[in-house]
Design an enzyme around this catalytic site. Sequence first.
Site, mmCIF file in Angstrom:
data_model
loop_
_atom_site.group_PDB
_atom_site.id
_atom_site.type_symbol
_atom_site.label_atom_id
_atom_site.label_comp_id
_atom_site.label_asym_id
_atom_site.label_seq_id
_atom_site.Cartn_x
_atom_site.Cartn_y
_atom_site.Cartn_z
ATOM 1 N N ASP A 1 16.856 -9.488 26.834
ATOM 2 C CA ASP A 1 15.992 -9.355 28.012
ATOM 3 C C ASP A 1 14.937 -8.286 27.757
ATOM 4 O OD1 ASP A 1 14.794 -9.387 30.463
ATOM 5 O OD2 ASP A 1 16.396 -8.324 31.515
ATOM 6 N N LYS A 30 20.740 -2.199 38.564
ATOM 7 C CA LYS A 30 19.805 -1.351 37.836
ATOM 8 C C LYS A 30 19.599 -0.046 38.580
ATOM 9 C CE LYS A 30 14.946 -2.377 37.665
ATOM 10 N NZ LYS A 30 13.997 -3.310 37.031
ATOM 11 N N TRP A 40 20.058 -11.285 39.521
ATOM 12 C CA TRP A 40 19.493 -9.942 39.664
ATOM 13 C C TRP A 40 18.462 -10.000 40.788
ATOM 14 C CZ3 TRP A 40 14.222 -8.634 38.801
ATOM 15 C CH2 TRP A 40 13.934 -7.289 39.115
ATOM 16 N N ASP A 96 12.809 1.676 32.083
ATOM 17 C CA ASP A 96 13.246 0.304 31.806
ATOM 18 C C ASP A 96 12.039 -0.507 31.329
ATOM 19 O OD1 ASP A 96 14.713 -2.032 31.762
ATOM 20 O OD2 ASP A 96 14.427 -2.431 33.908
ATOM 21 N N HIS A 110 22.372 -7.811 28.717
ATOM 22 C CA HIS A 110 20.940 -7.994 28.539
ATOM 23 C C HIS A 110 20.513 -6.931 27.544
ATOM 24 C CE1 HIS A 110 19.490 -10.364 32.321
ATOM 25 N NE2 HIS A 110 20.201 -11.076 31.487
ATOM 26 N N HIS A 158 18.993 -0.446 32.113
ATOM 27 C CA HIS A 158 19.246 -0.207 33.532
ATOM 28 C C HIS A 158 20.142 0.982 33.839
ATOM 29 C CE1 HIS A 158 17.980 -4.454 34.996
ATOM 30 N NE2 HIS A 158 17.101 -3.893 34.203
ATOM 31 N N ASP A 176 11.498 -2.456 28.764
ATOM 32 C CA ASP A 176 11.691 -3.761 28.134
ATOM 33 C C ASP A 176 10.891 -3.948 26.863
ATOM 34 O OD1 ASP A 176 13.688 -5.235 29.772
ATOM 35 O OD2 ASP A 176 12.284 -4.789 31.383
ATOM 36 N N GLU A 231 23.793 -8.354 38.198
ATOM 37 C CA GLU A 231 23.142 -7.314 37.379
ATOM 38 C C GLU A 231 22.590 -6.175 38.234
ATOM 39 O OE1 GLU A 231 19.761 -8.826 35.237
ATOM 40 O OE2 GLU A 231 19.459 -6.979 34.095
ATOM 41 N N ASP A 265 22.508 -4.464 31.569
ATOM 42 C CA ASP A 265 21.205 -4.470 30.911
ATOM 43 C C ASP A 265 21.020 -3.084 30.312
ATOM 44 O OD1 ASP A 265 18.330 -3.945 30.622
ATOM 45 O OD2 ASP A 265 18.024 -5.870 31.596
HETATM 46 C C1 RNT Z 1 15.011 -6.679 35.659
HETATM 47 C C2 RNT Z 1 16.220 -7.317 35.090
HETATM 48 C C3 RNT Z 1 16.208 -8.808 35.013
HETATM 49 C C4 RNT Z 1 14.884 -9.364 34.531
HETATM 50 C C5 RNT Z 1 14.899 -10.828 34.185
HETATM 51 C C6 RNT Z 1 13.528 -11.378 34.092
HETATM 52 O O1 RNT Z 1 14.981 -5.332 35.544
HETATM 53 O O2 RNT Z 1 16.478 -6.786 33.826
HETATM 54 O O3 RNT Z 1 17.261 -9.252 34.241
HETATM 55 O O4 RNT Z 1 14.412 -8.677 33.420
HETATM 56 O O5 RNT Z 1 15.693 -11.496 35.046
HETATM 57 ZN ZN ZN Z 2 18.046 -7.712 32.699
#
Ligand code: RNT
Ligand code: ZN
Length: 417
Positions: free
Chosen positions: A325, A227, A186, A293, A285, A261, A295, A225, A258
């Site tokens: 993630d 986003k 990513w 996003d 993820h 994302h 997390d 990946e 993810d």
């Molecule tokens: C970031 C991505 C990525 C990170 C990690 C730390 O938006 O989700 O995967 O969260 O690699």
């Molecule tokens: Zn991610």
Amino acid sequence: MKTQLIEEAYRIARERYAAVGVDTEEALKRLQGISLSLHCWQADDVIGFENRGGALSGGIQTTGNYPGRARNVGELRADILKAASYIPGTHRLSLHEIYGEFGGEAVDRDQVEVKHFQGWIEWAREHGMKLDFNSTSFSHPKSGSLSLSNPDPEIRNFWIEHTKRCRAIAEAMGETQGDPCIMNLWVHDGSKDQTVNRMLYRELLRDSLDRIFERKYEHMKDCVESKVFGIGLESYTVGSNDFYIAYATSRGKIVTLDTGHFHPTELVADKLSSLLLFTPEVMLHVSRPVRWDSDHVTIMNDDTLELAKEIVRCDALDRVHIGLDYFDASINRIGAYVVGARATQKCLMQALLEPLDKLRACEAADQGFERLALLEESKSLPWNAVWDMFCLRNDVPVGEEFIPDVERYEAEVTSKR
Ligand code: RNT
Ligand code: ZN
């Protein structure tokens, strides 16, 4: 919790499920076979061991300053083992490049080698944990807004070299553990404001990736990946969803989805079947976006449930890699691992207990009401009794019993850091 009580509840649940044609023993067996890929970066707020002193960059952010983050490899390993001891089953560990053991030396990202992960490889083998890997383009003086798509050849080559080296490390991990190491790529590349060079950066990214993937490996698998946007990079993302879907389908690579994302009303679960038809495997993820996003720690919400159900409905447990993630720095970090991992497993448990044959029979017979009714009723079938049995058989705390344990570890260990 009383073992007898759990067994009794399970016996009743087993009968309840048998009535709708579901074998709970089979579901337990299948759940046992699912390894989550635990992300190492929840333990230390995505900081790593470079000792560079810079802030987290690349459009991602942790919020909160709960005490006790892991500050070195010893603390990180202890925390991960502690968390894993409350998560039923056997799981993998996903490392980022910045978590190498650099021995106090300044090893730049284009200099990283397998030897910096030898300690991890040995540690993982000792603890029966397989490793996955990630290249790290963020939090570095050369990160800027563009890494692999940077028109400056010096910067672009630096990141190409970094990513190539990461693949070699992933290959070594995969070979030693006798199971492919899944390497995720990513990059944050994008633009804060409008750009008139959308095509240029994407061409450069395509070219960089082709160069990175030139070398074929046998013991690692590549994932890419996408986003929607990163903080400070709101107007344009080079590695968008369209870009990577096209890239991965044309190159036989794996797409990482993810759950944070995509646009907030997009159903990530719906993407699985399309990708599985055209790409070899899928990497997930699992996260929890709150308005963006963000997390947050994964919970057992509709999004995660639907995702788990879709994996099972696609009969794709062997083609979908399930990684976590998220990074919440505002609560006990070991607790965050346990809550998110167990929530993901609870969703998988429910997915495996879905009366799929009956539901599909209704659908085939065009019985819309019956399908809807059974879907609704299955939500309140006693899946939790089966989940408790899963925990019991795996010798991990049942239900809320892990909470005081995590608190004890905080009092004795992390609060003293
Ligand atoms: C970031 C991505 C990525 C990170 C990690 C730390 O938006 O989700 O995967 O969260 O690699
Ligand atoms: Zn991610």
